[in-house]
Design an enzyme around this catalytic site. Structure first.
Site, PDB file in Angstrom:
ATOM      1  N   HIS A  81      40.696  25.613  50.228  1.00 46.63           N
ATOM      2  CA  HIS A  81      40.889  27.039  49.928  1.00 46.63           C
ATOM      3  C   HIS A  81      42.137  27.231  49.080  1.00 46.63           C
ATOM      4  O   HIS A  81      43.219  26.789  49.458  1.00 46.63           O
ATOM      5  CB  HIS A  81      41.070  27.836  51.230  1.00 46.63           C
ATOM      6  CG  HIS A  81      39.789  28.037  51.974  1.00 46.63           C
ATOM      7  ND1 HIS A  81      39.712  28.784  53.125  1.00 46.63           N
ATOM      8  CD2 HIS A  81      38.540  27.593  51.736  1.00 46.63           C
ATOM      9  CE1 HIS A  81      38.463  28.789  53.566  1.00 46.63           C
ATOM     10  NE2 HIS A  81      37.739  28.065  52.743  1.00 46.63           N
ATOM     11  N   TYR A 211      40.843  38.262  56.109  1.00 44.12           N
ATOM     12  CA  TYR A 211      41.543  38.922  57.218  1.00 44.12           C
ATOM     13  C   TYR A 211      41.390  40.428  57.017  1.00 44.12           C
ATOM     14  O   TYR A 211      41.813  40.951  55.986  1.00 44.12           O
ATOM     15  CB  TYR A 211      43.019  38.564  57.217  1.00 44.12           C
ATOM     16  CG  TYR A 211      43.304  37.102  57.534  1.00 44.12           C
ATOM     17  CD1 TYR A 211      43.548  36.678  58.837  1.00 44.12           C
ATOM     18  CD2 TYR A 211      43.332  36.142  56.528  1.00 44.12           C
ATOM     19  CE1 TYR A 211      43.813  35.345  59.130  1.00 44.12           C
ATOM     20  CE2 TYR A 211      43.595  34.797  56.811  1.00 44.12           C
ATOM     21  CZ  TYR A 211      43.825  34.418  58.125  1.00 44.12           C
ATOM     22  OH  TYR A 211      44.077  33.096  58.414  1.00 44.12           O
ATOM     23  N   PRO A 303      46.102  33.342  67.261  1.00 39.33           N
ATOM     24  CA  PRO A 303      45.369  32.574  66.242  1.00 39.33           C
ATOM     25  C   PRO A 303      45.477  33.110  64.817  1.00 39.33           C
ATOM     26  O   PRO A 303      45.122  32.409  63.875  1.00 39.33           O
ATOM     27  CB  PRO A 303      43.918  32.634  66.731  1.00 39.33           C
ATOM     28  CG  PRO A 303      43.851  33.830  67.622  1.00 39.33           C
ATOM     29  CD  PRO A 303      45.214  33.981  68.233  1.00 39.33           C
ATOM     30  N   LYS A 307      47.889  28.683  63.021  1.00 38.36           N
ATOM     31  CA  LYS A 307      49.010  27.737  63.050  1.00 38.36           C
ATOM     32  C   LYS A 307      48.968  26.778  64.248  1.00 38.36           C
ATOM     33  O   LYS A 307      49.701  25.768  64.255  1.00 38.36           O
ATOM     34  CB  LYS A 307      50.349  28.503  63.070  1.00 38.36           C
ATOM     35  CG  LYS A 307      50.663  29.182  61.773  1.00 38.36           C
ATOM     36  CD  LYS A 307      50.958  28.159  60.682  1.00 38.36           C
ATOM     37  CE  LYS A 307      50.954  28.752  59.297  1.00 38.36           C
ATOM     38  NZ  LYS A 307      50.355  27.875  58.298  1.00 38.36           N
ATOM     39  N   TYR A 398      51.583  30.521  54.927  1.00 38.76           N
ATOM     40  CA  TYR A 398      50.169  30.208  55.205  1.00 38.76           C
ATOM     41  C   TYR A 398      49.860  28.736  54.929  1.00 38.76           C
ATOM     42  O   TYR A 398      49.161  28.083  55.715  1.00 38.76           O
ATOM     43  CB  TYR A 398      49.288  31.114  54.339  1.00 38.76           C
ATOM     44  CG  TYR A 398      47.823  31.049  54.697  1.00 38.76           C
ATOM     45  CD1 TYR A 398      47.371  31.534  55.915  1.00 38.76           C
ATOM     46  CD2 TYR A 398      46.898  30.499  53.811  1.00 38.76           C
ATOM     47  CE1 TYR A 398      46.030  31.474  56.255  1.00 38.76           C
ATOM     48  CE2 TYR A 398      45.553  30.437  54.139  1.00 38.76           C
ATOM     49  CZ  TYR A 398      45.128  30.930  55.364  1.00 38.76           C
ATOM     50  OH  TYR A 398      43.803  30.858  55.697  1.00 38.76           O
TER      51      TYR A 398
HETATM   52  C1  PHB Z   1      38.966  29.915  62.420  1.00 39.13           C
HETATM   53  O1  PHB Z   1      38.313  29.388  61.543  1.00 39.13           O
HETATM   54  O2  PHB Z   1      38.624  29.854  63.623  1.00 39.13           O
HETATM   55  C2  PHB Z   1      40.216  30.648  62.046  1.00 39.13           C
HETATM   56  C3  PHB Z   1      40.587  30.707  60.713  1.00 39.13           C
HETATM   57  C4  PHB Z   1      41.745  31.372  60.361  1.00 39.13           C
HETATM   58  C5  PHB Z   1      42.510  31.971  61.326  1.00 39.13           C
HETATM   59  C6  PHB Z   1      42.153  31.909  62.652  1.00 39.13           C
HETATM   60  C7  PHB Z   1      40.989  31.248  63.021  1.00 39.13           C
HETATM   61  O3  PHB Z   1      43.643  32.630  60.969  1.00 39.13           O
END
Ligand code: PHB
Ligand code: APR
Length: 406
Positions: A81, A211, A303, A307, A398
């Site tokens: 990504h 997000y 989550p 991280k 990130y």
């Molecule tokens: C996930 O793929 O489960 C995932 C991805 C990004 C995040 C949290 C969880 O910030």
């Protein structure tokens, strides 16, 4: 069940408690350095693999998988990504993480897959992992004869060792065995949970995690592969999975995204659905004599920002290097690494705690957010996507802060 009165005595250099990502990665790096380790795990391999967790790897984590000779899976199946998307006020905005960080990226590859690759490497090398160990306890880590005791198939076992690595997660026995007063715990519990759904449908946004901030709450679009999607919506923490039919989940997810993305989502039956609480937690220090904590045993992040696994990997990086130094490399031995482990690991952990807490605060609806709070979040998000300085702060956190940081 009857137990033998006799205790079977065994020995290793490093006793690792917990066969999650932290314990397995540590075991693999020590094995590669010629250091003997046994892993003691209370669950079965299937149980460990059945836990669905996050799936975004920082470059330093991917590098560690290669260093541990378990990088083939992430190379073949990981999806790189270069950016992330933020949805707010009904519109989607891209952040060029790659451009803002001088070429850094993250890789979508599930924690389950990382664990599976590490397990396979461990069994191919013929290394010992004791699964379904009962009544695991740790002893004399502040003295001269550290040991782990457990029961396996009705037999009492005592594993003598030089060091104990507490890789046994938040609910493990290692941190709980440290005398009260020797450890300081910092905690924040968030007033909501994440409802996650795994489904074998193509991800709506395969090349960027989305997000979403909306008046209905947070949402997230992620993936495990080009045919398997992972989606989340913020929900009350006491909601039950049974309250959420697949249809209700997909409808709610769509309402929290921009119209174009909502339209493109391909739905299908869930193959896993669970609700997870959100917590920030740090225990200090991470060393108690010959006992070291690593990963979720020492810290939890919410989550948002993914991280958790990456922090576990950086702890293991510092700890494996410290133990390798201690046992000697190129004829030189040093205790400097084990003496500074806690301080070095915590310096990185607190920065990731800050980032995860900030992104969680920015993206979710809290009980007191209200209309004003919602506008404040949207104003900050607007600033974030339009200011190169602000976007860079997000991007560099990130992709992961450097391992050696001041
Ligand atoms: C996930 O793929 O489960 C995932 C991805 C990004 C995040 C949290 C969880 O910030
Ligand atoms: N004895 C032996 N094993 C134990 C004990 C015990 N008393 N208590 C817990 N365990 C095992 C658990 O069954 C689990 O398999 O320790 C392991 C800990 O694994 P994780 O919880 O996955 O923690 P860690 O390896 O540090 O991985 C961190 O996992 O929770 C996510 O977000 C987190 O992604 C991050 C990663």
């Amino acid at each position: 069940m009857t137990f033998s009165a006799q205790t079977h005595q065994i020995r290793t250099q490093v006793a690792i408690i917990g066969a999650g990502p932290s314990g397995l990665l540590l075991g693999q790096l020590l094995y590669k350095a010629g250091i003997d380790a046994i892993i003691i795990e209370r669950q079965s391999p299937d149980y460990v693999l059945g836990r669905i967790r996050a799936g975004i790897l920082e470059q330093t984590t991917v590098d560690m998988l290669h260093e541990a000779d378990v990088g083939a899976g992430v190379s073949a199946e990981g999806i790189v990504h270069h950016s992330i998307d933020l949805v707010f006020g009904g519109k989607r905005h891209g952040i060029d993480v790659h451009g803002l960080t001088g070429g850094k990226v993250v890789t979508a590859y599930g924690q389950t897959e990382v664990t599976r690759d590490l397990m396979a490497a461990r069994s191919a090398a013929g290394l010992t992992t004791v699964y379904e160990a009962k009544d695991v306890s740790v002893h004399d880590f502040d003295g001269t004869k550290p040991a782990v005791r457990y029961q396996k198939d009705g037999q009492n076992v005592e594993l003598a060792c030089d060091f104990i690595a507490g890789c046994d997660g938040f609910h493990g026995v290692c941190r709980a065995s440290v005398p009260e007063g020797a450890v300081t715990e910092y905690e924040k519990v968030y007033p909501f949970g994440w409802l996650g759904v795994l489904a074998d449908v193509p991800p709506v946004s395969p090349h960027a995690i989305v997000y979403g901030n909306s008046e209905r709450g947070f949402s997230l679009c992620s993936m495990r592969s080009l045919t398997r999607s992972r989606y989340y919506v913020q929900c009350p923490v006491d909601d039950k999975v049974a309250d959420w039919s697949d249809q209700r989940f997909w409808d709610e997810l769509r309402k929290r995204l921009d119209p174009e993305l909502a339209e493109q989502i391909i739905t299908g039956p869930s193959i896993e659905k669970s609700i997870a609480p959100l917590r920030s937690f740090v225990a200090e220090p991470m060393r108690f004599g010959s006992l070291f904590l690593a990963g979720d045993a020492a810290h939890i992040v919410p989550p948002t920002g993914a991280k958790g696994l990456n922090l576990a990997a950086s702890d293991v990086k510092y700890l494996s290097a410290a133990l390798i130094e201690f046992y000697g490399k190129d004829g030189v031995t040093s205790a400097a690494g084990i003496n500074t482990y806690s301080q070095r690991a915590l310096a990185r952990i607190w920065k990731a705690e800050r980032f995860s807490w900030w992104l969680t605060s920015l993206m979710h609806r809290f009980p007191d957010t209200g209309a004003f709070g919602q506008r404040m979040q949207e104003a900050e998000l607007e600033y974030l996507v339009n200011s190169q300085a602000a976007s860079t702060v997000l991007a560099e956190n990130y992709v992961g802060l450097p391992l050696i940081s001041k």
